[in-house]
Design an enzyme around this catalytic site. Structure first.
Site, mmCIF file in Angstrom:
data_model
loop_
_atom_site.group_PDB
_atom_site.id
_atom_site.type_symbol
_atom_site.label_atom_id
_atom_site.label_comp_id
_atom_site.label_asym_id
_atom_site.label_seq_id
_atom_site.Cartn_x
_atom_site.Cartn_y
_atom_site.Cartn_z
ATOM 1 N N TYR A 178 6.633 -21.896 -13.195
ATOM 2 C CA TYR A 178 7.779 -20.977 -13.172
ATOM 3 C C TYR A 178 8.595 -21.326 -11.932
ATOM 4 C CZ TYR A 178 10.288 -16.536 -13.795
ATOM 5 O OH TYR A 178 11.241 -15.581 -14.011
ATOM 6 N N SER A 230 0.819 -1.214 0.000
ATOM 7 C CA SER A 230 0.000 0.000 0.000
ATOM 8 C C SER A 230 0.853 1.266 0.000
ATOM 9 C CB SER A 230 -0.956 0.006 1.198
ATOM 10 O OG SER A 230 -0.229 -0.053 2.403
ATOM 11 N N ASP A 263 2.645 -18.863 -11.731
ATOM 12 C CA ASP A 263 2.104 -20.193 -11.467
ATOM 13 C C ASP A 263 3.208 -21.190 -11.136
ATOM 14 O OD1 ASP A 263 3.206 -21.252 -13.832
ATOM 15 O OD2 ASP A 263 1.339 -21.057 -14.954
ATOM 16 N N ASN A 319 1.862 -4.474 -14.593
ATOM 17 C CA ASN A 319 0.798 -5.448 -14.858
ATOM 18 C C ASN A 319 -0.280 -5.390 -13.770
ATOM 19 O OD1 ASN A 319 2.294 -6.635 -12.827
ATOM 20 N ND2 ASN A 319 2.541 -8.604 -13.857
#
Length: 144
Positions: A85, A64, A82, A76
């Site tokens: 990787y 934050s 996942d 992104n």
């Protein structure tokens, strides 16, 4: 309790732990000193690679305070890593865009992650009506 094998690429960052030992998010830290000018993009190394359990993925988001402290945004906006990787060289990175000149130092906390199960397989059934109340608007306010 799941076990995740982790490889650290440097000994200059703190080892992973839960945020304040009470959150289910875990901070990730910059593994290199990075200087960015406004408008510059850089993949900031996070100094870790992991072998996630089968059927799980990591959701990576900024902390934050990341924008306030460093003037960077995650390009992104929500990173998904996942379980495929998982090689020795598959270091995690934070894709950063600077909106002002900034300096990020090794071990600065810049993002966080949590591990989630993959979404179950679903089937979409097409219909003419949804049988719900039409609130007619956006979000929870219903205001257009």
């Amino acid at each position: 309790m799941e076990t995740i094998r982790i490889r650290y690429f440097t000994d200059k960052i703190d080892r992973l732990s839960y945020i304040d030992d009470r959150s289910d998010w875990i901070d990730l830290r910059a593994a290199a000193d990075v200087t960015l000018k406004a408008g510059e993009f850089r993949l900031i190394p996070l100094g870790v690679a992991m072998k996630l359990p089968e059927g799980y993925e990591a959701h990576v988001v900024p902390r934050s305070s990341t924008f306030k402290n460093f003037g960077i945004i995650q390009t992104n906006h929500f990173g998904i890593i996942d379980e495929t990787y998982c090689g020795d060289g598959d270091q995690w990175y934070f894709p950063a865009l600077a909106v002002r000149d900034t300096q990020i130092r090794i071990n600065d906390r810049i993002c966080q992650f949590r591990i989630m199960k993959h979404q179950p397989r679903i089937h979409f059934e097409e219909t003419e009506h949804l049988d719900g109340e039409d609130r007619g608007g956006f979000g929870s306010t219903g205001i257009r």
